[in-house]
Design a protein around this motif. Sequence first.
Motif, PDB file in Angstrom:
ATOM      1  N   TYR A  70      -6.670  10.217  -6.303  1.00  0.00           N
ATOM      2  CA  TYR A  70      -6.671  11.113  -5.153  1.00  0.00           C
ATOM      3  C   TYR A  70      -7.280  10.376  -3.964  1.00  0.00           C
ATOM      4  CZ  TYR A  70      -5.420  15.122  -8.040  1.00  0.00           C
ATOM      5  OH  TYR A  70      -4.764  15.985  -8.870  1.00  0.00           O
ATOM      6  N   LEU A  71      -6.580  10.418  -2.844  1.00  0.00           N
ATOM      7  CA  LEU A  71      -7.119   9.880  -1.606  1.00  0.00           C
ATOM      8  C   LEU A  71      -7.916  10.988  -0.925  1.00  0.00           C
ATOM      9  CD1 LEU A  71      -3.956   7.978  -0.293  1.00  0.00           C
ATOM     10  CD2 LEU A  71      -5.802   7.124  -1.746  1.00  0.00           C
ATOM     11  N   GLN A  72      -9.094  10.649  -0.393  1.00  0.00           N
ATOM     12  CA  GLN A  72      -9.968  11.641   0.213  1.00  0.00           C
ATOM     13  C   GLN A  72      -9.970  11.532   1.742  1.00  0.00           C
ATOM     14  OE1 GLN A  72     -11.224  13.936  -1.706  1.00  0.00           O
ATOM     15  NE2 GLN A  72     -10.525  12.912  -3.595  1.00  0.00           N
ATOM     16  N   LYS A  73     -10.305  12.614   2.405  1.00  0.00           N
ATOM     17  CA  LYS A  73     -10.371  12.644   3.859  1.00  0.00           C
ATOM     18  C   LYS A  73     -11.270  11.513   4.362  1.00  0.00           C
ATOM     19  CE  LYS A  73     -11.556  15.570   7.814  1.00  0.00           C
ATOM     20  NZ  LYS A  73     -12.015  16.902   8.265  1.00  0.00           N
ATOM     21  N   GLY A  74     -10.770  10.761   5.333  1.00  0.00           N
ATOM     22  CA  GLY A  74     -11.522   9.649   5.904  1.00  0.00           C
ATOM     23  C   GLY A  74     -11.189   8.297   5.310  1.00  0.00           C
ATOM     24  N   ASP A  75     -10.507   8.263   4.160  1.00  0.00           N
ATOM     25  CA  ASP A  75     -10.118   6.979   3.566  1.00  0.00           C
ATOM     26  C   ASP A  75      -9.190   6.203   4.491  1.00  0.00           C
ATOM     27  OD1 ASP A  75     -11.553   7.586   1.318  1.00  0.00           O
ATOM     28  OD2 ASP A  75      -9.813   7.917   0.005  1.00  0.00           O
ATOM     29  N   GLN A  76      -9.405   4.898   4.579  1.00  0.00           N
ATOM     30  CA  GLN A  76      -8.541   4.011   5.360  1.00  0.00           C
ATOM     31  C   GLN A  76      -7.511   3.393   4.414  1.00  0.00           C
ATOM     32  OE1 GLN A  76      -9.060   3.205   8.836  1.00  0.00           O
ATOM     33  NE2 GLN A  76     -10.524   4.908   8.795  1.00  0.00           N
ATOM     34  N   VAL A  77      -6.245   3.380   4.819  1.00  0.00           N
ATOM     35  CA  VAL A  77      -5.193   2.776   4.001  1.00  0.00           C
ATOM     36  C   VAL A  77      -4.319   1.879   4.865  1.00  0.00           C
ATOM     37  CG1 VAL A  77      -5.133   4.681   2.346  1.00  0.00           C
ATOM     38  CG2 VAL A  77      -3.601   4.721   4.329  1.00  0.00           C
ATOM     39  N   GLN A  78      -3.615   0.986   4.205  1.00  0.00           N
ATOM     40  CA  GLN A  78      -2.678   0.080   4.857  1.00  0.00           C
ATOM     41  C   GLN A  78      -1.262   0.543   4.528  1.00  0.00           C
ATOM     42  OE1 GLN A  78      -3.854  -2.737   6.487  1.00  0.00           O
ATOM     43  NE2 GLN A  78      -1.873  -3.527   7.149  1.00  0.00           N
ATOM     44  N   ILE A  79      -0.426   0.701   5.547  1.00  0.00           N
ATOM     45  CA  ILE A  79       0.973   1.057   5.306  1.00  0.00           C
ATOM     46  C   ILE A  79       1.714  -0.187   4.810  1.00  0.00           C
ATOM     47  CG2 ILE A  79       3.122   1.950   6.275  1.00  0.00           C
ATOM     48  CD1 ILE A  79       0.913   4.009   6.316  1.00  0.00           C
ATOM     49  N   VAL A  80       2.302  -0.082   3.636  1.00  0.00           N
ATOM     50  CA  VAL A  80       3.086  -1.187   3.079  1.00  0.00           C
ATOM     51  C   VAL A  80       4.569  -1.021   3.424  1.00  0.00           C
ATOM     52  CG1 VAL A  80       3.778  -2.359   0.947  1.00  0.00           C
ATOM     53  CG2 VAL A  80       1.442  -1.518   1.204  1.00  0.00           C
ATOM     54  N   ALA A  81       5.072   0.199   3.290  1.00  0.00           N
ATOM     55  CA  ALA A  81       6.488   0.466   3.577  1.00  0.00           C
ATOM     56  C   ALA A  81       6.674   1.966   3.732  1.00  0.00           C
ATOM     57  CB  ALA A  81       7.380  -0.067   2.462  1.00  0.00           C
ATOM     58  N   LYS A  82       7.846   2.354   4.264  1.00  0.00           N
ATOM     59  CA  LYS A  82       8.215   3.760   4.389  1.00  0.00           C
ATOM     60  C   LYS A  82       9.617   3.899   3.810  1.00  0.00           C
ATOM     61  CE  LYS A  82       8.665   7.602   7.643  1.00  0.00           C
ATOM     62  NZ  LYS A  82       8.714   7.996   9.071  1.00  0.00           N
ATOM     63  N   PRO A  83       9.726   4.142   2.491  1.00  0.00           N
ATOM     64  CA  PRO A  83      11.037   4.165   1.848  1.00  0.00           C
ATOM     65  C   PRO A  83      11.953   5.284   2.328  1.00  0.00           C
ATOM     66  CG  PRO A  83       9.334   4.895   0.331  1.00  0.00           C
ATOM     67  CD  PRO A  83       8.633   4.338   1.522  1.00  0.00           C
ATOM     68  N   ASN A  84      11.370   6.401   2.819  1.00  0.00           N
ATOM     69  CA  ASN A  84      12.174   7.492   3.378  1.00  0.00           C
ATOM     70  C   ASN A  84      11.279   8.334   4.277  1.00  0.00           C
ATOM     71  OD1 ASN A  84      10.754   9.415   1.674  1.00  0.00           O
ATOM     72  ND2 ASN A  84      12.078   8.740  -0.014  1.00  0.00           N
ATOM     73  N   ASN A  85      11.798   9.450   4.785  1.00  0.00           N
ATOM     74  CA  ASN A  85      11.046  10.252   5.746  1.00  0.00           C
ATOM     75  C   ASN A  85       9.890  11.025   5.143  1.00  0.00           C
ATOM     76  OD1 ASN A  85      12.639   9.513   7.940  1.00  0.00           O
ATOM     77  ND2 ASN A  85      14.128  11.151   7.571  1.00  0.00           N
ATOM     78  N   TYR A  86       9.818  11.072   3.807  1.00  0.00           N
ATOM     79  CA  TYR A  86       8.831  11.921   3.162  1.00  0.00           C
ATOM     80  C   TYR A  86       7.658  11.161   2.546  1.00  0.00           C
ATOM     81  CZ  TYR A  86      12.828  15.016   3.588  1.00  0.00           C
ATOM     82  OH  TYR A  86      13.878  15.725   4.075  1.00  0.00           O
ATOM     83  N   TRP A  87       7.805   9.836   2.401  1.00  0.00           N
ATOM     84  CA  TRP A  87       6.787   9.066   1.681  1.00  0.00           C
ATOM     85  C   TRP A  87       6.437   7.769   2.396  1.00  0.00           C
ATOM     86  CZ3 TRP A  87       4.609  11.222  -2.608  1.00  0.00           C
ATOM     87  CH2 TRP A  87       5.297  12.302  -3.193  1.00  0.00           C
ATOM     88  N   TYR A  88       5.137   7.449   2.366  1.00  0.00           N
ATOM     89  CA  TYR A  88       4.657   6.115   2.725  1.00  0.00           C
ATOM     90  C   TYR A  88       4.249   5.407   1.444  1.00  0.00           C
ATOM     91  CZ  TYR A  88       3.956   7.424   7.684  1.00  0.00           C
ATOM     92  OH  TYR A  88       4.124   7.825   8.978  1.00  0.00           O
ATOM     93  N   GLN A  89       4.506   4.110   1.379  1.00  0.00           N
ATOM     94  CA  GLN A  89       3.864   3.289   0.363  1.00  0.00           C
ATOM     95  C   GLN A  89       2.626   2.704   1.033  1.00  0.00           C
ATOM     96  OE1 GLN A  89       5.503  -0.519  -0.873  1.00  0.00           O
ATOM     97  NE2 GLN A  89       5.103   0.002  -3.012  1.00  0.00           N
ATOM     98  N   VAL A  90       1.454   2.892   0.430  1.00  0.00           N
ATOM     99  CA  VAL A  90       0.205   2.463   1.049  1.00  0.00           C
ATOM    100  C   VAL A  90      -0.627   1.654   0.071  1.00  0.00           C
ATOM    101  CG1 VAL A  90       0.162   4.508   2.529  1.00  0.00           C
ATOM    102  CG2 VAL A  90      -1.101   4.530   0.365  1.00  0.00           C
ATOM    103  N   LYS A  91      -1.551   0.893   0.643  1.00  0.00           N
ATOM    104  CA  LYS A  91      -2.540   0.169  -0.149  1.00  0.00           C
ATOM    105  C   LYS A  91      -3.918   0.652   0.270  1.00  0.00           C
ATOM    106  CE  LYS A  91      -4.404  -4.359  -1.224  1.00  0.00           C
ATOM    107  NZ  LYS A  91      -4.486  -5.773  -0.830  1.00  0.00           N
ATOM    108  N   THR A  92      -4.759   0.995  -0.710  1.00  0.00           N
ATOM    109  CA  THR A  92      -6.088   1.512  -0.420  1.00  0.00           C
ATOM    110  C   THR A  92      -7.103   0.377  -0.312  1.00  0.00           C
ATOM    111  OG1 THR A  92      -6.700   1.757  -2.747  1.00  0.00           O
ATOM    112  CG2 THR A  92      -5.488   3.587  -1.739  1.00  0.00           C
ATOM    113  N   ALA A  93      -8.317   0.744   0.079  1.00  0.00           N
ATOM    114  CA  ALA A  93      -9.371  -0.259   0.243  1.00  0.00           C
ATOM    115  C   ALA A  93      -9.722  -0.948  -1.072  1.00  0.00           C
ATOM    116  CB  ALA A  93     -10.615   0.397   0.842  1.00  0.00           C
ATOM    117  N   ASP A  94      -9.528  -0.257  -2.203  1.00  0.00           N
ATOM    118  CA  ASP A  94      -9.850  -0.872  -3.494  1.00  0.00           C
ATOM    119  C   ASP A  94      -8.661  -1.634  -4.089  1.00  0.00           C
ATOM    120  OD1 ASP A  94      -8.151   1.089  -4.458  1.00  0.00           O
ATOM    121  OD2 ASP A  94      -9.670   2.153  -5.612  1.00  0.00           O
ATOM    122  N   GLY A  95      -7.558  -1.741  -3.318  1.00  0.00           N
ATOM    123  CA  GLY A  95      -6.406  -2.517  -3.770  1.00  0.00           C
ATOM    124  C   GLY A  95      -5.335  -1.727  -4.485  1.00  0.00           C
TER     125      GLY A  95
END
Length: 361
Positions: A70-95
């Motif tokens: 679960y990602l929590q409010k305030g977490d920083q993430v990196q956008i890896v890709a956007k496969p469609n309009n409904y989803w981001y692929q992201v990378k979290t601070a812990d990898g």
Amino acid sequence: MIKSHKQLTASLLVSAAIVAGLGVSAPGNAAAASSPSNSVTAAAAGQTAVIEASVRLRSTPSTSGEVVKYLQKGDQVQIVAKPNNYWYQVKTADGSVGYTSTDDKYISVNSSSVGTPTAPSAQTGTIKYGVNLRTTPSTSGKVLRLLKKGEQVQLLAEPNSYWYQIQTSDGSIGYISSSDQYISFAGNGGTGTVTPTPTPTPSVPPAPPISTPGASAQIESVISAGMGYLGTPYEFGSSRNDTSTFDCSDFIRQIFMDALNLKLPADSRQQGDWVKSNSTVVTSTSGLKRGDLMFFMDYKGNSASAYAGIDKSKARISHVAMYLGDGQIIHTYSVASGGVKVDQLSASWTNRFLFGGSVIR
């Protein structure tokens, strides 16, 4: 003791029930699946974003995907890709890498709107040899499934020199080796690979290319799973839903599920067809490698003469085993034999041998 695929599933269900009982705050599946609001910022790979409310990080861009965390409010993430309009692929601070809703209730992108990235990726590839589709660009990534020879896939990105991010015809998104032994592109006359501009993925170290040692490790894990079932009783037509008994094909199917989460067909003839379609088959036992599956015809007798004149290319498969090397096989074939066991490849088995081949390499 090897934990079966069914036992692992049960454990996950119990864990999910515990989380629910503790009242962990998380958006419902319907929220993640609903259409994102009109104010969603279209993000490009490499941008950073902030989680606005607790949201699931999933293994695939679908509400049916396994919850990674679960990602929590305030977490920083990196956008890896956007496969469609409904989803981001992201990378979290812990990898951790996974997919989360694009709805701006859950995530806000820090930079200005630049549109969804178009991968040099708008290319279609064809799988040339069975290869694992993984959740992350690493040989340690979970195997989603094995892509079969001839499957068509869409290239999405190239996170580094060793991996492609692709989407399959059923919508699954994951990573495969970029080696040209596994995939070819129509734009290159049907052979070779493409070299798209790599998608930035800071802090993700390049993974080594898939090689024989990696495949050997997978084979050893399957064999280890098989050894964990030595002595399990034989039952013809055994249930595929438990591991208390096995017939020959159920045993082979189960050990690949346990070790690699790879589901082969349910019976030996279908498994033989699968190997023919996805591997290079050998018709002599001298060409077998450790971990190869072996397929046999009906028993006709102990002598070679009993099989003279039989067209083995048309003979019906009646048994499957796994070759261990040094003339040994692991299999199960009768109640009287004692169930799952390691046997020598006797003349009787050799006379019945039709063909063999690898599931992985």
